[in-house]
Motif scaffolding. Structure first.
Motif, PDB file in Angstrom:
ATOM      1  N   VAL A 287      36.596 -24.036 -57.461  1.00 53.35           N
ATOM      2  CA  VAL A 287      35.148 -24.267 -57.471  1.00 53.35           C
ATOM      3  C   VAL A 287      34.899 -25.761 -57.275  1.00 53.35           C
ATOM      4  N   HIS A 288      33.967 -26.109 -56.400  1.00 52.93           N
ATOM      5  CA  HIS A 288      33.704 -27.528 -56.055  1.00 52.93           C
ATOM      6  C   HIS A 288      35.008 -28.222 -55.649  1.00 52.93           C
ATOM      7  N   GLY A 289      35.927 -27.494 -55.035  1.00 52.88           N
ATOM      8  CA  GLY A 289      37.206 -28.074 -54.604  1.00 52.88           C
ATOM      9  C   GLY A 289      38.223 -28.222 -55.713  1.00 52.88           C
ATOM     10  N   ILE A 290      37.887 -27.726 -56.920  1.00 52.48           N
ATOM     11  CA  ILE A 290      38.777 -27.901 -58.078  1.00 52.48           C
ATOM     12  C   ILE A 290      39.267 -26.534 -58.547  1.00 52.48           C
ATOM     13  N   LYS A 291      40.568 -26.396 -58.812  1.00 55.98           N
ATOM     14  CA  LYS A 291      41.077 -25.170 -59.441  1.00 55.98           C
ATOM     15  C   LYS A 291      40.723 -25.245 -60.932  1.00 55.98           C
ATOM     16  N   PHE A 292      39.945 -24.291 -61.383  1.00 62.36           N
ATOM     17  CA  PHE A 292      39.338 -24.428 -62.716  1.00 62.36           C
ATOM     18  C   PHE A 292      39.754 -23.281 -63.631  1.00 62.36           C
ATOM     19  N   LEU A 293      40.187 -23.655 -64.860  1.00 57.45           N
ATOM     20  CA  LEU A 293      40.539 -22.620 -65.840  1.00 57.45           C
ATOM     21  C   LEU A 293      39.969 -22.967 -67.211  1.00 57.45           C
ATOM     22  N   SER A 294      39.329 -21.966 -67.808  1.00 59.32           N
ATOM     23  CA  SER A 294      38.720 -22.149 -69.134  1.00 59.32           C
ATOM     24  C   SER A 294      38.763 -20.833 -69.885  1.00 59.32           C
ATOM     25  N   ILE A 295      38.719 -20.907 -71.189  1.00 56.38           N
ATOM     26  CA  ILE A 295      38.687 -19.710 -72.033  1.00 56.38           C
ATOM     27  C   ILE A 295      37.406 -18.904 -71.789  1.00 56.38           C
ATOM     28  N   VAL A 296      36.395 -19.523 -71.202  1.00 60.48           N
ATOM     29  CA  VAL A 296      35.123 -18.802 -71.001  1.00 60.48           C
ATOM     30  C   VAL A 296      35.277 -17.612 -70.055  1.00 60.48           C
ATOM     31  N   TYR A 297      36.321 -17.635 -69.210  1.00 61.33           N
ATOM     32  CA  TYR A 297      36.555 -16.455 -68.359  1.00 61.33           C
ATOM     33  C   TYR A 297      36.750 -15.209 -69.217  1.00 61.33           C
ATOM     34  N   TYR A 298      37.303 -15.405 -70.395  1.00 58.64           N
ATOM     35  CA  TYR A 298      37.651 -14.269 -71.257  1.00 58.64           C
ATOM     36  C   TYR A 298      36.681 -14.099 -72.426  1.00 58.64           C
TER      37      TYR A 298
ATOM     38  N   LEU B   7      41.518 -28.423 -63.118  1.00 55.63           N
ATOM     39  CA  LEU B   7      40.878 -28.816 -64.378  1.00 55.63           C
ATOM     40  C   LEU B   7      41.100 -27.685 -65.376  1.00 55.63           C
ATOM     41  N   LEU B   8      41.754 -28.022 -66.494  1.00 52.29           N
ATOM     42  CA  LEU B   8      42.047 -27.041 -67.536  1.00 52.29           C
ATOM     43  C   LEU B   8      41.294 -27.435 -68.803  1.00 52.29           C
ATOM     44  N   ASP B   9      40.424 -26.555 -69.281  1.00 53.11           N
ATOM     45  CA  ASP B   9      39.656 -26.842 -70.493  1.00 53.11           C
ATOM     46  C   ASP B   9      40.397 -26.245 -71.681  1.00 53.11           C
ATOM     47  N   LEU B  10      41.024 -27.112 -72.488  1.00 52.47           N
ATOM     48  CA  LEU B  10      41.762 -26.625 -73.665  1.00 52.47           C
ATOM     49  C   LEU B  10      40.942 -26.744 -74.948  1.00 52.47           C
ATOM     50  N   ASP B  11      39.666 -27.048 -74.820  1.00 49.99           N
ATOM     51  CA  ASP B  11      38.818 -27.113 -76.015  1.00 49.99           C
ATOM     52  C   ASP B  11      38.289 -25.695 -76.287  1.00 49.99           C
ATOM     53  N   PHE B  12      39.149 -24.850 -76.868  1.00 44.69           N
ATOM     54  CA  PHE B  12      38.839 -23.431 -77.001  1.00 44.69           C
ATOM     55  C   PHE B  12      37.639 -23.161 -77.909  1.00 44.69           C
ATOM     56  N   CYS B  13      37.466 -24.008 -78.928  1.00 44.34           N
ATOM     57  CA  CYS B  13      36.370 -23.738 -79.869  1.00 44.34           C
ATOM     58  C   CYS B  13      35.039 -24.303 -79.373  1.00 44.34           C
ATOM     59  N   GLY B  14      35.090 -25.196 -78.397  1.00 45.96           N
ATOM     60  CA  GLY B  14      33.840 -25.740 -77.863  1.00 45.96           C
ATOM     61  C   GLY B  14      33.955 -26.029 -76.375  1.00 45.96           C
ATOM     62  N   PRO B  15      34.321 -25.030 -75.562  1.00 43.73           N
ATOM     63  CA  PRO B  15      34.482 -25.302 -74.124  1.00 43.73           C
ATOM     64  C   PRO B  15      33.153 -25.705 -73.489  1.00 43.73           C
ATOM     65  N   SER B  16      33.182 -26.713 -72.616  1.00 45.19           N
ATOM     66  CA  SER B  16      31.912 -27.161 -72.022  1.00 45.19           C
ATOM     67  C   SER B  16      32.036 -27.590 -70.576  1.00 45.19           C
ATOM     68  N   THR B  17      33.262 -27.716 -70.052  1.00 45.66           N
ATOM     69  CA  THR B  17      33.388 -28.222 -68.681  1.00 45.66           C
ATOM     70  C   THR B  17      32.737 -27.270 -67.667  1.00 45.66           C
ATOM     71  N   HIS B  18      32.740 -25.972 -67.949  1.00 41.92           N
ATOM     72  CA  HIS B  18      32.090 -25.009 -67.033  1.00 41.92           C
ATOM     73  C   HIS B  18      30.585 -25.274 -66.975  1.00 41.92           C
ATOM     74  N   ALA B  19      30.004 -25.641 -68.136  1.00 41.75           N
ATOM     75  CA  ALA B  19      28.562 -25.928 -68.171  1.00 41.75           C
ATOM     76  C   ALA B  19      28.259 -27.237 -67.454  1.00 41.75           C
ATOM     77  N   ILE B  20      29.129 -28.231 -67.626  1.00 43.39           N
ATOM     78  CA  ILE B  20      28.926 -29.527 -66.975  1.00 43.39           C
ATOM     79  C   ILE B  20      28.968 -29.382 -65.453  1.00 43.39           C
ATOM     80  N   LEU B  21      29.910 -28.562 -64.978  1.00 43.20           N
ATOM     81  CA  LEU B  21      30.093 -28.408 -63.527  1.00 43.20           C
ATOM     82  C   LEU B  21      29.279 -27.249 -62.949  1.00 43.20           C
ATOM     83  N   GLY B  22      28.582 -26.516 -63.787  1.00 41.53           N
ATOM     84  CA  GLY B  22      27.768 -25.400 -63.298  1.00 41.53           C
ATOM     85  C   GLY B  22      28.615 -24.266 -62.747  1.00 41.53           C
ATOM     86  N   ILE B  23      29.721 -23.970 -63.423  1.00 39.31           N
ATOM     87  CA  ILE B  23      30.641 -22.929 -62.946  1.00 39.31           C
ATOM     88  C   ILE B  23      30.310 -21.610 -63.643  1.00 39.31           C
ATOM     89  N   ASP B  24      30.007 -20.612 -62.841  1.00 38.94           N
ATOM     90  CA  ASP B  24      29.607 -19.313 -63.379  1.00 38.94           C
ATOM     91  C   ASP B  24      29.928 -18.246 -62.328  1.00 38.94           C
TER      92      ASP B  24
END
Lengths: 134, 248
Positions: free
Chosen positions: B82-93, B50-67
């Motif tokens: 996480v939850h069996g999904i390879k996850f990438l979002s701008i929130v890491y940075y 799962l790749l979150d490309l919504d850089f100005c409003g990323p939300s998939t990490h919040a939906i899935l509880g990824i922290d």
């Protein structure tokens, strides 16, 4: 070591250029290394060397010249220019910018008007200046 | 010359299906559908990213509880699972901080992430797109060969108006459209289905408005148990595009 990924991009681009231009050998690649991305030059050079030699292709014997380029930022609101090196940043903020230079907008604001709306005038990241072949 | 685009094809060569979840406007449930779709496909036994490309409003990490997770560095970056999904979002940075990016910056950030991320072998990569047809969408279409779009709307005429433009552009560029999902449906009506069929795009199905859905935000297990997820799962099971063997 995401330097490796960018080095792969340089070699792949050189091979694409060689094919497009009908070259039989790439002899030299000149690369600008923008300061903002804070690439470790030693790792990058090592990656370039290993990728070149592992491929046994028309790029294997090419020389790679790396030139550092200082990063300059310019505010779109007040027009002020400043050097990336002047920005007060924590280590983890610098590391985030290393992975994704655009994250600079998250951690840096204009020293004059505090706006995050600035542009990278130069020195963003890895850029191929020239590819020479025959 | 930018060295990054030349390596992007290599990064996606072992991914069977690339599905961008898009829509004409914000607030129609794109990120909720993208996140839940990734969970459902993973639950069905597929390998999923799962790749979150919504850089100005990323939300998939919040939906899935990824922290508290971070990509590994190995000749690029390797997304954590996480939850069996390879996850990438701008929130890491960016963390919890806003990322005020203009178009050129969004484009550069998209290219950077596509070039340096090593997904490995996947059955599906789900991409959560920002609203509309801006830089991230144009770069996705330009750089990710073989990407297919799952387009979301709601029964609202406003949402339908904007989604029509997205669909028109995708069709003009000959980008495959898996279908249009009508999300947050509150009353029986065939209006959206008819409008979508009029423009010759497959109607993917409808998802009823789920009043309990908000309570599951941040909890992937509860999210999968919602009526919303069950609705979406039925769409997944009845849509041939959600079979990895149909892809490249």
């Amino acid at each position: 070591m995401h330097e490796w990924a960018l080095a792969e991009g340089v070699i792949s681009t050189a091979l694409e250029v060689a094919e497009r231009e009908g070259l039989s050998e790439i002899t030299a690649i000149k690369i600008k290394m923008g300061e903002l991305q804070q690439i470790d030059l030693e790792i990058f050079e090592l990656a370039l060397r290993e990728i070149r030699q592992s491929q046994m292709s028309m790029v294997t014997n090419a020389t790679a010249e790396l030139e550092k380029e200082a990063a300059v930022l310019k505010c779109r609101v007040c027009g002020r220019e400043w050097a990336f090196g002047d920005a007060p940043l924590a280590d983890e903020e610098r590391e985030s910018i290393h992975f994704l230079p655009e994250i600079a907008h998250t951690y840096i604001t204009c020293p004059g008007c505090k706006s995050p709306d600035f542009q990278f005038v130069k020195g963003r990241g890895v850029w191929i200046d020239s590819i020479v072949g025959r | 010359m930018d060295p990054r685009p030349a390596i992007i094809g290599e990064r996606f060569k072992d991914i069977k299906r690339l599905i961008a979840v898009a829509g004409g406007k914000g607030g129609i449930g794109k990120s909720m559908i993208a996140s839940t779709l990734a969970l459902i496909l993973s639950d069905l036994g597929y390998s999923v990213g799962l790749l979150d490309l919504d850089f100005c409003g990323p939300s998939t990490h919040a939906i899935l509880g990824i922290d508290g997770v971070y990509p590994e560095e190995d000749k690029g970056i390797v997304p954590p699972q996480v939850h069996g999904i390879k996850f990438l979002s701008i929130v890491y940075y960016a963390g919890d901080n806003p990322s005020p990016l203009r178009g050129i910056d969004i484009s550069n950030a998209v290219i950077e992430l596509l070039a340096i991320t090593r997904w490995g072998s996947l059955d599906f990569l789900i991409v959560d797109m920002p609203p509309g047809i801006g830089d991230a969408t144009l770069d996705t279409v330009r750089l990710i060969k073989g990407v297919e779009f799952l387009v979301i709307t709601t029964p609202s005429k406003v949402a339908l108006e904007t989604v029509g433009k997205t669909l028109r552009i995708l069709k003009e560029m000959s980008i495959p459209i898996i279908g249009v999902i009508e999300n947050m449906k509150m009353a029986e009506s065939s209006y959206v289905r008819e409008q979508i069929r009029k423009i010759d795009v497959p109607f993917g199905g409808e998802i009823a408005f789920d009043r309990e859905l908000e309570d599951s935000v941040g909890n992937a297990v509860r999210l999968l148990e919602t009526d919303f997820a069950q609705n979406l799962k039925q769409i997944v099971l009845s849509t041939p595009a959600f079979k990895p063997q149909d892809g490249g």
